[in-house]
Design a protein around this motif. Structure first.
Motif, PDB file in Angstrom:
ATOM      1  N   VAL A 102     -28.389 -39.736  -0.794  1.00 41.95           N
ATOM      2  CA  VAL A 102     -27.468 -40.662  -0.311  1.00 41.95           C
ATOM      3  C   VAL A 102     -27.737 -41.869  -1.046  1.00 41.95           C
ATOM      4  O   VAL A 102     -26.770 -42.905  -0.984  1.00 41.95           O
ATOM      5  N   SER A 103     -28.912 -42.039  -1.670  1.00 37.23           N
ATOM      6  CA  SER A 103     -29.002 -43.046  -2.781  1.00 37.23           C
ATOM      7  C   SER A 103     -29.902 -42.620  -3.675  1.00 37.23           C
ATOM      8  O   SER A 103     -30.780 -41.785  -3.365  1.00 37.23           O
ATOM      9  N   ASP A 105     -31.921 -44.274  -7.170  1.00 38.04           N
ATOM     10  CA  ASP A 105     -32.473 -45.617  -8.043  1.00 38.04           C
ATOM     11  C   ASP A 105     -33.604 -45.196  -9.029  1.00 38.04           C
ATOM     12  O   ASP A 105     -34.541 -44.374  -8.613  1.00 38.04           O
ATOM     13  N   HIS A 114     -37.068 -41.000 -10.528  1.00 34.16           N
ATOM     14  CA  HIS A 114     -36.204 -41.765  -9.512  1.00 34.16           C
ATOM     15  C   HIS A 114     -36.615 -41.664  -8.307  1.00 34.16           C
ATOM     16  O   HIS A 114     -37.342 -40.767  -7.789  1.00 34.16           O
ATOM     17  N   ALA A 116     -35.174 -41.478  -4.322  1.00 34.18           N
ATOM     18  CA  ALA A 116     -33.822 -41.134  -3.829  1.00 34.18           C
ATOM     19  C   ALA A 116     -34.040 -41.200  -2.348  1.00 34.18           C
ATOM     20  O   ALA A 116     -35.178 -41.225  -1.668  1.00 34.18           O
ATOM     21  N   LYS A 117     -33.188 -41.557  -1.335  1.00 32.24           N
ATOM     22  CA  LYS A 117     -32.963 -41.376  -0.097  1.00 32.24           C
ATOM     23  C   LYS A 117     -32.108 -40.331   0.272  1.00 32.24           C
ATOM     24  O   LYS A 117     -31.242 -39.955  -0.276  1.00 32.24           O
ATOM     25  N   THR A 124     -33.645 -40.073   7.540  1.00 30.03           N
ATOM     26  CA  THR A 124     -33.442 -40.229   6.165  1.00 30.03           C
ATOM     27  C   THR A 124     -34.869 -40.582   5.552  1.00 30.03           C
ATOM     28  O   THR A 124     -35.437 -41.293   5.795  1.00 30.03           O
ATOM     29  N   GLN A 126     -37.532 -41.043   1.972  1.00 27.52           N
ATOM     30  CA  GLN A 126     -37.454 -41.530   0.510  1.00 27.52           C
ATOM     31  C   GLN A 126     -38.363 -40.472  -0.057  1.00 27.52           C
ATOM     32  O   GLN A 126     -39.475 -40.075   0.267  1.00 27.52           O
ATOM     33  N   LEU A 136     -27.171 -39.027  -7.341  1.00 26.71           N
ATOM     34  CA  LEU A 136     -26.633 -39.184  -6.423  1.00 26.71           C
ATOM     35  C   LEU A 136     -25.216 -38.047  -5.540  1.00 26.71           C
ATOM     36  O   LEU A 136     -24.869 -37.753  -6.435  1.00 26.71           O
TER      37      LEU A 136
END
Length: 213
Positions: A102-103, A105, A114, A116-117, A124, A126, A136
């Motif tokens: 869902v994210s 970066d 990277h 991620a979430k 959720t 990390q 994503l």
């Protein structure tokens, strides 16, 4: 948390039970055919059950094994009879589940990692990921903290390059799925699979077969 494994060929009828991560200052206390592993805070973090068939009968498995409530109760009674500290608790929660990124970066201290979430249904997480195909919105397979991978590695919360990471997005090769490609990259699942759904290894192999066809 209760992670158990059995490999009669390598360890000669020994069941390994892990309840927490190893620590540098842990000690062992043995009584009869049971050894308790104890950390520096006097907490039992695991047991080794030698000649475990005397309590559980023949275990026709090799690798990770999920004990049922009756088996755990039997071993807890053996622990008590041996005069050792602690008890084990049944853990039947799925450790391999479907997740949704869902994210996504860039890692602040890496040009290839990277952060991620990942929605895994109940929460959720990390997760730091280095797979070249991660992005994503993807539907992935997540090995949660406490998961034992097919090669015996246990997934623990940790950090990569200073960024906390809880769990791992797994590849078909790491999951040892039949037909898994021998290239880098996490296993991407169809969006029909929903976050939090337990991962079915047979369905995973069907996905791999379709992707590699």
């Amino acid at each position: 948390m209760l992670i158990t494994s059995y490999n009669n060929t390598a360890l000669d009828d020994t069941l390994i039970a892990v309840m927490a991560q190893d620590t540098p200052d842990q000690t062992a206390q043995q009584s009869g055919d049971i050894t308790a592993i104890i950390n520096g805070d006097d907490q039992v973090i695991g047991y080794n059950f030698f000649r475990v068939s005397q309590w559980l009968g023949d275990l026709n498995v090799s690798g990770g094994i999920q004990l049922n409530a009756n088996q755990v109760a039997t071993l807890n009674h053996a622990i008590e009879e041996a005069g050792l500290p602690g008890q084990m608790t049944v853990d039947d929660t799925p450790k391999f589940v479907i997740g949704k990124i869902v994210s996504f970066d860039a890692h602040p201290d890496s040009d290839h990692l990277h952060v991620a979430k990942v929605d895994v249904g109940s929460e959720t997480l990390q997760i730091v990921v280095g797979a070249p195909n991660a992005d994503l919105g993807q539907t992935v397979v997540v090995a949660l903290p406490g998961a034992m991978m097919p090669d015996g590695k246990i997934i623990w919360p940790g950090a990569l390059r200073g960024v906390p990471s809880s769990g791992m997005m797994a590849s078909a090769r790491e999951l040892q799925l039949k037909g898994a490609p021998q290239r880098r990259g996490i296993l991407l699942m169809p969006d029909t699979f929903k976050p939090g759904e337990p991962f079915d290894f047979a369905k995973g192999e069907a996905v791999v077969a379709a992707q590699e066809a």
